[in-house]
Design a protein around this motif. Structure first.
Motif, PDB file in Angstrom:
ATOM      1  N   PHE A 309       0.827  -1.209   0.000  1.00 53.47           N
ATOM      2  CA  PHE A 309       0.000   0.000   0.000  1.00 53.47           C
ATOM      3  C   PHE A 309       0.861   1.259   0.000  1.00 53.47           C
ATOM      4  O   PHE A 309       0.497   2.275  -0.618  1.00 53.47           O
ATOM      5  N   ASP A 310       2.016   1.209   0.667  1.00 50.66           N
ATOM      6  CA  ASP A 310       2.934   2.356   0.646  1.00 50.66           C
ATOM      7  C   ASP A 310       3.411   2.636  -0.780  1.00 50.66           C
ATOM      8  O   ASP A 310       3.474   3.806  -1.222  1.00 50.66           O
ATOM      9  N   GLN A 311       3.751   1.561  -1.512  1.00 50.31           N
ATOM     10  CA  GLN A 311       4.187   1.729  -2.900  1.00 50.31           C
ATOM     11  C   GLN A 311       3.063   2.301  -3.760  1.00 50.31           C
ATOM     12  O   GLN A 311       3.294   3.174  -4.606  1.00 50.31           O
ATOM     13  N   ALA A 312       1.863   1.796  -3.520  1.00 51.04           N
ATOM     14  CA  ALA A 312       0.716   2.287  -4.291  1.00 51.04           C
ATOM     15  C   ALA A 312       0.465   3.764  -4.005  1.00 51.04           C
ATOM     16  O   ALA A 312       0.213   4.562  -4.923  1.00 51.04           O
ATOM     17  N   ASP A 313       0.541   4.140  -2.728  1.00 47.72           N
ATOM     18  CA  ASP A 313       0.303   5.543  -2.358  1.00 47.72           C
ATOM     19  C   ASP A 313       1.355   6.456  -2.963  1.00 47.72           C
ATOM     20  O   ASP A 313       1.056   7.603  -3.352  1.00 47.72           O
ATOM     21  N   ASP A 314       2.603   5.962  -3.049  1.00 47.90           N
ATOM     22  CA  ASP A 314       3.670   6.769  -3.657  1.00 47.90           C
ATOM     23  C   ASP A 314       3.406   7.034  -5.137  1.00 47.90           C
ATOM     24  O   ASP A 314       3.845   8.054  -5.686  1.00 47.90           O
ATOM     25  N   ALA A 410      -6.380   2.970  -6.681  1.00 47.53           N
ATOM     26  CA  ALA A 410      -6.320   2.030  -7.801  1.00 47.53           C
ATOM     27  C   ALA A 410      -6.647   2.733  -9.112  1.00 47.53           C
ATOM     28  O   ALA A 410      -6.014   2.476 -10.153  1.00 47.53           O
ATOM     29  N   ARG A 411      -7.642   3.648  -9.080  1.00 43.40           N
ATOM     30  CA  ARG A 411      -8.004   4.370 -10.304  1.00 43.40           C
ATOM     31  C   ARG A 411      -6.857   5.275 -10.752  1.00 43.40           C
ATOM     32  O   ARG A 411      -6.529   5.359 -11.940  1.00 43.40           O
ATOM     33  N   GLN A 412      -6.248   5.915  -9.795  1.00 44.06           N
ATOM     34  CA  GLN A 412      -5.197   6.875 -10.138  1.00 44.06           C
ATOM     35  C   GLN A 412      -3.953   6.187 -10.701  1.00 44.06           C
ATOM     36  O   GLN A 412      -3.376   6.649 -11.687  1.00 44.06           O
ATOM     37  N   ILE A 413      -3.552   5.063 -10.099  1.00 42.23           N
ATOM     38  CA  ILE A 413      -2.317   4.431 -10.574  1.00 42.23           C
ATOM     39  C   ILE A 413      -2.567   3.595 -11.828  1.00 42.23           C
ATOM     40  O   ILE A 413      -1.610   3.209 -12.510  1.00 42.23           O
ATOM     41  N   SER A 414      -3.822   3.312 -12.145  1.00 42.65           N
ATOM     42  CA  SER A 414      -4.094   2.562 -13.372  1.00 42.65           C
ATOM     43  C   SER A 414      -3.681   3.354 -14.603  1.00 42.65           C
ATOM     44  O   SER A 414      -3.400   2.773 -15.654  1.00 42.65           O
ATOM     45  N   LEU A 424      -1.745  -4.457  -6.381  1.00 42.18           N
ATOM     46  CA  LEU A 424      -2.543  -3.737  -5.391  1.00 42.18           C
ATOM     47  C   LEU A 424      -3.858  -4.468  -5.115  1.00 42.18           C
ATOM     48  O   LEU A 424      -4.270  -4.616  -3.959  1.00 42.18           O
ATOM     49  N   ASN A 425      -4.526  -4.940  -6.151  1.00 43.72           N
ATOM     50  CA  ASN A 425      -5.806  -5.624  -5.962  1.00 43.72           C
ATOM     51  C   ASN A 425      -5.644  -6.907  -5.146  1.00 43.72           C
ATOM     52  O   ASN A 425      -6.482  -7.225  -4.297  1.00 43.72           O
ATOM     53  N   THR A 426      -4.540  -7.628  -5.418  1.00 41.45           N
ATOM     54  CA  THR A 426      -4.269  -8.840  -4.624  1.00 41.45           C
ATOM     55  C   THR A 426      -4.044  -8.481  -3.167  1.00 41.45           C
ATOM     56  O   THR A 426      -4.553  -9.149  -2.254  1.00 41.45           O
ATOM     57  N   ALA A 427      -3.281  -7.425  -2.932  1.00 42.00           N
ATOM     58  CA  ALA A 427      -3.019  -6.984  -1.561  1.00 42.00           C
ATOM     59  C   ALA A 427      -4.306  -6.546  -0.867  1.00 42.00           C
ATOM     60  O   ALA A 427      -4.496  -6.797   0.328  1.00 42.00           O
ATOM     61  N   ARG A 428      -5.220  -5.922  -1.604  1.00 42.13           N
ATOM     62  CA  ARG A 428      -6.494  -5.487  -1.006  1.00 42.13           C
ATOM     63  C   ARG A 428      -7.306  -6.693  -0.554  1.00 42.13           C
ATOM     64  O   ARG A 428      -7.863  -6.711   0.550  1.00 42.13           O
TER      65      ARG A 428
END
Length: 553
Positions: A309-314, A410-414, A424-428
């Motif tokens: 999640f940290d990577q996704a937020d970055d 998820a929308r933003q990084i897509s 990210l989806n797997t982690a969610r």
């Protein structure tokens, strides 16, 4: 002649016969029989029983192996030849090839000198390797019982259907019955048929007794949950087995309280709880062979998911959409409707919702730092409120806001990093399962303290997290597993309906001896339909007798 062995005398008898001296052949056979009797009497009944039993075991095992090797050909013969071929396969007609010793003895008196030997078989090779010992037939009654028992158990060991111990054990009674019938009819034309009928009669008698034993073990069919029309118990058992929860007794599989009490399975075993714990851990992304979850393993997994999640937020950042902004605000409004009068939405949750809502209204971009701060607040709220029974509304709101935040990220990084979306989806998904896992391990109880997840704690944790979706069966895969474990593995009540306490289990122990034995021995077949179970067990029992039946002359 005194130094010659029985086998050597029989060889001399064959040689004399091949030379055309039938009288000398008969003389040598008589000497062989006399020596065999002398040696058997010298050993005594007990030793002779073991000696002949060992030979019979080798004979029965090698005969069964020969049959297995000839199975394709025999099946073709059975299909094309009908009843006569069936008789030949079972050794009930003159078409069955005699053993090597039988060929020597019978051929010397009745056969043709020019007859060619049959193709070598395993049984013949074993006879050669043991110097003829495997073809030994005792002249004493005790040895004859040992020989027959050896033939049946040896054949069962060579084809251990249902496991070696069960296969061998199930042939003891048929072997004794077969030899007893043979002794009674010895020397008559009915001897062979009597031996076969007695051997086959035991399995048939057991099959005939099976329905009554099943009823005694299972109890009243109207009280068996799997028999209730529309029951989902079979599907629940399948869900558990596919998830790796395999230590399920027949009583639990059927939902028969009477059978569960006979089995001593009034609740899930430690093994099944360990298997359930591993299945839940797998949903959370934990790959472990251990049947317990230590605090260190749980915390390590939380940190692993947190790093994703940290990577996704970055990688995230931007203005929330109208749907995202309104979703956050509406979640707070809905939660307020269910709050007790005078109780307010926690500040951290209110601020998170307002941050997302106002960013949409004002068109302000949310940067990675702000997103991380919101995530930290929500995770802390989830952790805090999961421990409090009176904070379920706050707990649900924190989870829903976190889901909204994840949707936005998820929308933003897509658009910027599409390759990371699947991660990210797997982690969610794993994080949702992780939260359920943590909740199932939270609270009192020896099982929770030792890191084991019980069916009740998993069902309670999942129901609180998934709400009405759990009841409807439309929730997550973990919810499906929780429902299945709750249905199949939940412990029996100590008090029956109406407040009647169950009697001391020691009461009626003598009465339950036979049902308990049936429950233990029929574990694999009790969950099957009666007709299928009886047919399967009968065929297994008959197949185990192969070695003994083939050895009947």
């Amino acid at each position: 002649m005194a130094d010659l062995t029985v086998s050597q005398l029989e060889d001399l008898a064959r040689f004399a016969y091949e030379q055309g001296n039938v009288e000398k052949a008969r003389e040598r056979l008589a000497q062989a029989d006399a020596l065999k009797m002398e040696q058997a009497q010298a050993r005594g009944d007990v030793k002779e029983f073991g000696y002949a039993g060992g030979a019979g075991a080798l004979r029965g095992a090698s005969g069964a192996v020969d049959l297995l090797g000839q199975a394709p050909e025999l099946l073709m013969q059975l299909a094309s030849g009908g009843g006569e071929k069936m008789m030949e396969i079972l050794g009930l007609s003159s078409g069955r090839a005699p053993s090597e010793t039988q060929q020597r003895a019978l051929g010397a008196v009745f056969g043709d000198a020019g007859e060619q030997p049959a193709p070598s078989t395993v049984q013949q090779e074993v006879a050669k390797m043991t110097g003829g010992y495997s073809e030994y037939r005792s002249p004493l009654v005790a040895g004859q019982y040992g020989s027959t028992l050896g033939e049946f158990t040896g054949g069962a060991a060579a084809m251990p259907i249902g496991g070696p111990l069960r296969a061998v054990g199930s042939t003891v009674l048929p072997a004794i019955a077969s030899e007893t019938a043979g002794q009674i009819t010895k020397g008559t034309e009915y001897e062979n048929m009597a031996r076969i009928a007695a051997a086959l009669g035991i399995p048939v008698a057991q099959a005939l007794a099976t329905p009554a034993l099943r009823r005694m073990a299972i109890g009243d069919p109207s009280e068996v949950q799997a028999y209730v029309k529309g029951s989902t118990r079979p599907q629940s058992v399948g869900i558990l087995e596919r998830a790796g929860v395999e230590d399920i007794s027949a009583g639990q599989e059927l939902g028969s309280e009477a059978l569960m009490r006979l089995e001593g399975r009034v609740g899930p075993s430690l093994t099944s709880m360990g298997q359930l714990t591993r299945a839940v851990a797998k949903e959370a992304g934990i790959d472990t062979d251990a049947g317990v979850l230590s605090a260190n393993v749980v915390n390590t997994n939380r940190q692993r998911l947190g790093s994703v999640f940290d990577q996704a937020d970055d990688l995230a950042g931007g203005v929330p959409t109208q749907a995202e902004g309104m979703a956050a605000v509406n979640l707070v409004g809905t939660a307020e409707e269910f709050m007790t009068e005078g109780v307010k939405i926690p500040k951290a949750l209110n601020e998170t919702a307002n941050t997302i809502g106002n960013a949409f209204i004002d068109g302000v971009e949310l940067d990675a730092k702000t997103i991380k701060q919101m995530r930290a607040k929500l995770n802390e709220a989830i952790k805090r409120y999961s421990r409090a029974a009176d904070k379920q509304i706050e707990y649900g709101l924190a989870e829903d806001l976190l889901s909204t935040l994840d949707d936005m990220v998820a929308r933003q990084i897509s658009a910027t990093s599409p390759e990371f979306v699947d991660t990210l989806n797997t982690a969610r998904q794993q994080y949702r399962a992780h939260l359920t896992m943590e909740r199932a391990l939270t609270g009192g109880g020896q099982g929770k303290a030792s890191g084991r997840i019980s069916p009740e704690s998993l069902a309670s944790a999942t129901q609180k997290r998934e709400g009405v979706s759990y009841v409807r069966g439309t929730g997550s895969d973990l919810g499906e597993l929780a429902r299945a474990s709750q249905e199949v593995l939940t412990p029996l009540p100590r008090v029956a309906e109406g407040g009647v306490r169950f009697p001391d289990p020691r009461v009626g122990q003598l009465r339950d001896v036979i049902p308990s034995m049936a429950a233990s021995r029929m574990q694999e077949t009790l969950p099957m339909p009666a007709r299928e179970a009886i047919s399967q067990r009968l065929l297994e029992r008959l197949a185990r007798q192969t070695g003994g039946l083939l050895s009947i002359d």
